[in-house]
Design a protein around this motif. Structure first.
Motif, PDB file in Angstrom:
ATOM      1  N   SER A  77      91.344  63.576  23.285  1.00 30.89           N
ATOM      2  CA  SER A  77      90.368  63.268  24.316  1.00 30.89           C
ATOM      3  C   SER A  77      91.070  63.181  25.659  1.00 30.89           C
ATOM      4  N   ILE A  78      90.437  63.686  26.692  1.00 34.20           N
ATOM      5  CA  ILE A  78      91.027  63.602  28.021  1.00 34.20           C
ATOM      6  C   ILE A  78      90.885  62.203  28.602  1.00 34.20           C
ATOM      7  N   THR A  79      89.955  61.432  28.073  1.00 36.21           N
ATOM      8  CA  THR A  79      89.759  60.066  28.556  1.00 36.21           C
ATOM      9  C   THR A  79      90.749  59.127  27.882  1.00 36.21           C
ATOM     10  N   ILE A  80      91.025  58.008  28.533  1.00 32.94           N
ATOM     11  CA  ILE A  80      91.937  57.010  27.976  1.00 32.94           C
ATOM     12  C   ILE A  80      91.235  55.657  27.974  1.00 32.94           C
ATOM     13  N   GLY A  81      91.671  54.765  27.093  1.00 36.33           N
ATOM     14  CA  GLY A  81      91.048  53.458  26.965  1.00 36.33           C
ATOM     15  C   GLY A  81      91.546  52.433  27.955  1.00 36.33           C
ATOM     16  N   GLU A  82      92.605  52.740  28.669  1.00 36.39           N
ATOM     17  CA  GLU A  82      93.177  51.817  29.642  1.00 36.39           C
ATOM     18  C   GLU A  82      92.169  51.518  30.761  1.00 36.39           C
ATOM     19  N   SER A  83      92.194  50.321  31.284  1.00 38.24           N
ATOM     20  CA  SER A  83      91.284  49.984  32.364  1.00 38.24           C
ATOM     21  C   SER A  83      91.620  50.776  33.615  1.00 38.24           C
ATOM     22  N   ALA A  84      90.612  51.000  34.455  1.00 36.92           N
ATOM     23  CA  ALA A  84      90.833  51.741  35.696  1.00 36.92           C
ATOM     24  C   ALA A  84      91.836  51.020  36.586  1.00 36.92           C
ATOM     25  N   GLU A  85      91.759  49.704  36.607  1.00 36.22           N
ATOM     26  CA  GLU A  85      92.683  48.929  37.439  1.00 36.22           C
ATOM     27  C   GLU A  85      94.124  49.111  36.973  1.00 36.22           C
ATOM     28  N   ARG A  89      97.219  50.974  38.952  1.00 35.40           N
ATOM     29  CA  ARG A  89      98.471  50.254  39.201  1.00 35.40           C
ATOM     30  C   ARG A  89      99.681  51.054  38.716  1.00 35.40           C
ATOM     31  N   ARG A  90      99.559  51.614  37.532  1.00 34.67           N
ATOM     32  CA  ARG A  90     100.694  52.393  36.998  1.00 34.67           C
ATOM     33  C   ARG A  90     100.943  53.653  37.827  1.00 34.67           C
ATOM     34  N   LEU A  91      99.894  54.334  38.228  1.00 37.87           N
ATOM     35  CA  LEU A  91     100.077  55.527  39.056  1.00 37.87           C
ATOM     36  C   LEU A  91     100.754  55.182  40.372  1.00 37.87           C
ATOM     37  N   HIS A  92     100.393  54.045  40.926  1.00 36.12           N
ATOM     38  CA  HIS A  92     101.009  53.631  42.190  1.00 36.12           C
ATOM     39  C   HIS A  92     102.474  53.273  41.992  1.00 36.12           C
ATOM     40  N   GLU A  93     102.769  52.475  40.964  1.00 35.17           N
ATOM     41  CA  GLU A  93     104.134  51.993  40.742  1.00 35.17           C
ATOM     42  C   GLU A  93     105.062  53.097  40.250  1.00 35.17           C
ATOM     43  N   TRP A  94     104.569  53.964  39.404  1.00 38.84           N
ATOM     44  CA  TRP A  94     105.424  54.989  38.792  1.00 38.84           C
ATOM     45  C   TRP A  94     105.471  56.281  39.594  1.00 38.84           C
ATOM     46  N   THR A 202      95.523  59.819  33.642  1.00 41.17           N
ATOM     47  CA  THR A 202      95.514  58.516  34.308  1.00 41.17           C
ATOM     48  C   THR A 202      94.780  58.589  35.639  1.00 41.17           C
ATOM     49  N   ALA A 203      94.940  59.703  36.345  1.00 37.57           N
ATOM     50  CA  ALA A 203      94.225  59.881  37.612  1.00 37.57           C
ATOM     51  C   ALA A 203      92.721  60.004  37.381  1.00 37.57           C
ATOM     52  N   LEU A 204      92.336  60.627  36.278  1.00 37.35           N
ATOM     53  CA  LEU A 204      90.917  60.712  35.926  1.00 37.35           C
ATOM     54  C   LEU A 204      90.361  59.313  35.678  1.00 37.35           C
ATOM     55  N   ARG A 205      91.089  58.514  34.912  1.00 35.27           N
ATOM     56  CA  ARG A 205      90.636  57.146  34.628  1.00 35.27           C
ATOM     57  C   ARG A 205      90.600  56.298  35.886  1.00 35.27           C
ATOM     58  N   SER A 206      91.487  56.580  36.809  1.00 36.55           N
ATOM     59  CA  SER A 206      91.545  55.820  38.055  1.00 36.55           C
ATOM     60  C   SER A 206      90.407  56.162  38.999  1.00 36.55           C
TER      61      SER A 206
END
Length: 293
Positions: A77-85, A89-94, A202-206
């Motif tokens: 699945s292209i979607t992930i279960g991680e919260s958008a927040e 945060r991970r995209l910003h930090e990493w 992750t960008a999609l979820r964000s």
């Protein structure tokens, strides 16, 4: 194109190598996988879709499969279960990704060879220095790279730092239990391409990207991977060496550990019965360019 052999496979993973494709030669299922639950390798690959994805979409997700176990992302699945927040945060930090523009830019850089493009310039120099070829030594190479950088208006320090990292990585024998000098690659495109699906998902979820623009990005990574590699075994080699090189740039002291972690991830992908790489080859089985080394 780099073509690792069965000898390389045994050297990298410390076990008997397959004699043919992982698809046509059955490997006894390993259920449960013999690692404790605290280990990321003790976790199952997550398959959650009610119906299988079209093969091209599944193969595109599989390019990033080495990141699915540690992040517990579903394989299908292209979607992930991680919260958008959390995703933001991970995209910003990493990745320093904070919006759609920076997300698209990062994907573009990975597709262009974020780390491999530099590696491809310095790897031949390091190889010649290790062979002690006349006229090739680290001092001469640093001078050449500084001149090259100045002529292109870039930072000499960047190129010299990356050269020194790779030279140290190879001469310190950090990877002596992973890959011999004979099979050291000339590029690490798998390391860059293999991170595209993580950034895209992750960008999609964000909320930075929409799904209709995500799939073309994933297909671009898949098509590029097929242009560089014949099968997942070769791709796995690029992931391991790429992660080691990336680590050596910032902290050579952690390189052996990070290379081993990457080796564990791809080992699970190559041998486990629930692995996406076991279910679908990099190349369609009927494709004339699909080959085994």
């Amino acid at each position: 194109m780099f073509n690792p052999t069965d000898e390389w496979y045994s050297c990298l993973f410390g076990q008997d190598s397959p004699t043919a494709t992982l698809i046509s030669v059955p490997i006894p299922p390993i259920t449960p996988f013999p690692f404790g639950e605290r280990s990321s390798l003790g976790r199952r690959f997550l398959w959650q879709a009610d119906t299988p994805l079209p093969e091209r979409r599944q193969a595109a997700l599989d390019v990033g499969a080495h990141m699915w176990i540690p992040n517990q992302f579903a394989c299908d699945s292209i979607t992930i279960g991680e919260s958008a927040e959390s995703a933001r945060r991970r995209l910003h930090e990493w990745w320093d990704v904070t919006d759609a523009i920076s997300a698209r830019k990062t994907v573009g850089q990975l597709l262009d060879g974020m780390h491999s493009s530099t590696f491809e310039v310095i790897a031949p120099l390091v190889a010649e220095a290790m062979k002690k070829t006349a006229g090739h030594d680290p001092s001469a190479h640093r001078e050449f790279l500084a001149t090259r950088a100045a002529a292109r208006g870039s930072s000499p320090g960047y190129w010299i730092t990356h050269y020194d990292a790779l030279y140290t990585l190879r001469t310190s024998k950090v990877l002596r239990n992973s890959v011999t000098d004979k099979y050291f690659p000339t590029h690490i495109r798998a390391w860059d391409l293999g991170r595209v699906p993580f950034v895209v998902r992750t960008a999609l979820r964000s909320g930075y990207l929409q799904e209709d623009e995500c799939w073309p990005m994933l297909f671009a990574a898949l098509d590029s991977a097929r242009g560089y590699y014949a099968n997942w075994r070769q791709f796995a080699h690029g992931v391991v060496i790429g992660r080691a090189y990336w680590s050596a740039i910032t902290d050579i002291g952690t390189t052996a550990e990070k290379a081993q972690v990457a080796g564990d991830w791809v080992n699970a992908l190559l041998v486990r019965s629930d692995s996406p790489w076991r279910r679908l080859p990099l190349w369609p089985e009927e494709h004339p360019q699909r080959r085994v080394t």
